[in-house]
Design a protein around this motif. Structure first.
Motif, short mmCIF file in Angstrom:
data_model
loop_
_atom_site.label_atom_id
_atom_site.label_comp_id
_atom_site.label_asym_id
_atom_site.label_seq_id
_atom_site.Cartn_x
_atom_site.Cartn_y
_atom_site.Cartn_z
N SER A 1 -8.28 12.93 4.28
CA SER A 1 -8.29 11.49 4.03
C SER A 1 -9.26 11.15 2.89
O SER A 1 -10.41 11.60 2.88
N LEU B 1 -2.68 4.81 -6.50
CA LEU B 1 -3.90 4.45 -5.79
C LEU B 1 -5.15 4.98 -6.45
O LEU B 1 -6.10 4.23 -6.67
N ASN C 1 -4.63 15.67 -0.23
CA ASN C 1 -4.01 14.60 0.55
C ASN C 1 -2.80 15.14 1.30
O ASN C 1 -2.58 14.80 2.47
N ASP D 1 -8.82 7.71 1.46
CA ASP D 1 -8.62 6.27 1.28
C ASP D 1 -9.94 5.50 1.27
O ASP D 1 -10.02 4.40 0.71
N LEU E 1 1.04 4.23 -2.84
CA LEU E 1 0.84 5.65 -2.54
C LEU E 1 2.00 6.49 -3.06
O LEU E 1 1.81 7.54 -3.65
N LYS F 1 0.83 -1.21 0.00
CA LYS F 1 0.00 0.00 0.00
C LYS F 1 0.86 1.25 0.00
O LYS F 1 0.59 2.21 -0.73
#
Length: 300
Positions: A232, A114, A227, A234, A109, A105
């Motif tokens: 946030s 993503l 970001n 995600d 990023l 992950k």
């Protein structure tokens, strides 16, 4: 009726801050004139003419610039705190999900992949009910295209076109952006009295926290700016209409290799009627919504 400062010749009316940049200070008995800062009519300011100022002392200049320096210092401290918090969050994810999964992950990023991955996978599961109740369409204007540039405008609407946020943003570190201004038309004077990003951050975070779907055009670019500010995203299903239209157009025209198109080309293809100039974040968000709904509804 209150006047707009932009209707007068440049330099005829300046704020106390603008005069200070010219090493001039406002006279103690000066009244000034309150005017709209620009055609957005979001903020007013007190403007002064040359007859209301005098050559400034070093102490007078320092007094004018002190608040801006304090705000910049505060922003740097908050940014550092958010970065430390994010690093701790990543460490906790590594413990919770396992080193391999966390590493994957983190790498995605860093590589900036993503948003694209979400666009190609999660967007298929988006329902009409989710779009109607939990979707936001998001666009920005910035001082440039690099990760050291800053936001100048943020606009967010819902799936029905209702405006949730439309505001200019005052940059912390940029005083001019000639190339970007030629495109988006936003001048340093336009954002002189606009809020700094940290001032609108609570409202911005709240809007994104309530959403489940975020739609944009080359949305990876816009999301990167918020970001970095600590917003946030995600949890969102990300839909990039640029990628959607690229596939749509290639299929319709039997192209073997999809290519990317500008938002204006996509909007023209579907017959969108602009309410104002392109490269205004609100108008671009409205165009993006129209294009996405056209693609989703199978419009030719």
């Amino acid at each position: 009726m209150m006047l707009e400062r932009t209707t007068f010749p440049p330099g005829m009316y300046l704020t106390q801050y603008q005069w200070a940049k010219k090493m001039m200070a406002v006279n103690a008995d000066a009244q000034g004139t309150e005017m709209w800062c620009n055609h957005y009519h979001q903020r007013t300011a007190i403007y002064f003419t040359e007859a209301e100022v005098h050559p400034a002392t070093a102490a007078e200049i320092a007094m004018v610039f002190a608040p801006a320096r304090e705000k910049r210092k505060e922003y740097n401290q908050r940014y550092s705190q958010r970065r430390i918090a994010r690093e701790k969050e990543i460490e906790e994810q590594a413990k919770l999900f396992g080193e391999a999964r966390a590493t994957e992950k983190i790498l995605s990023l860093i590589a900036g992949k993503l948003p694209t991955a979400l666009s190609s996978s999660k967007s298929r599961s988006v329902t009409e009910k989710m779009l109607q109740n939990k979707a936001i369409i998001f666009d920005t204007e910035t001082t440039g295209l690099s990760d050291t540039d800053e936001l100048l405008q943020i606009s967010i609407i819902d799936y029905n076109g209702t405006v949730l946020m439309d505001t200019l943003v005052r940059p912390y570190f940029h005083s001019s952006w000639v190339e970007a201004q030629r495109i988006n038309g936003i001048s340093p004077e336009d954002v002189e009295k606009a809020p700094y990003l940290h001032e609108i951050l609570p409202e911005l975070c709240a809007i994104f926290a309530k959403a489940k779907v975020c739609i944009g055009y080359n949305v990876k670019f816009d999301l990167a700016y918020i970001n970095r500010a600590g917003v946030s995203t995600d949890h969102l299903n990300i839909i990039d209409v640029m990628l959607e239209f690229s596939s749509y157009y290639a299929e319709k025209n039997q192209q073997t290799k999809p290519r990317r198109h500008k938002l204006t080309a996509c909007a023209d293809h579907f017959g969108f009627k602009w309410s104002g100039d392109a490269h205004n974040a609100l108008h671009d968000a409205q165009a993006t919504l129209f294009c996405y709904q056209s693609i989703r509804n199978g419009k030719e």
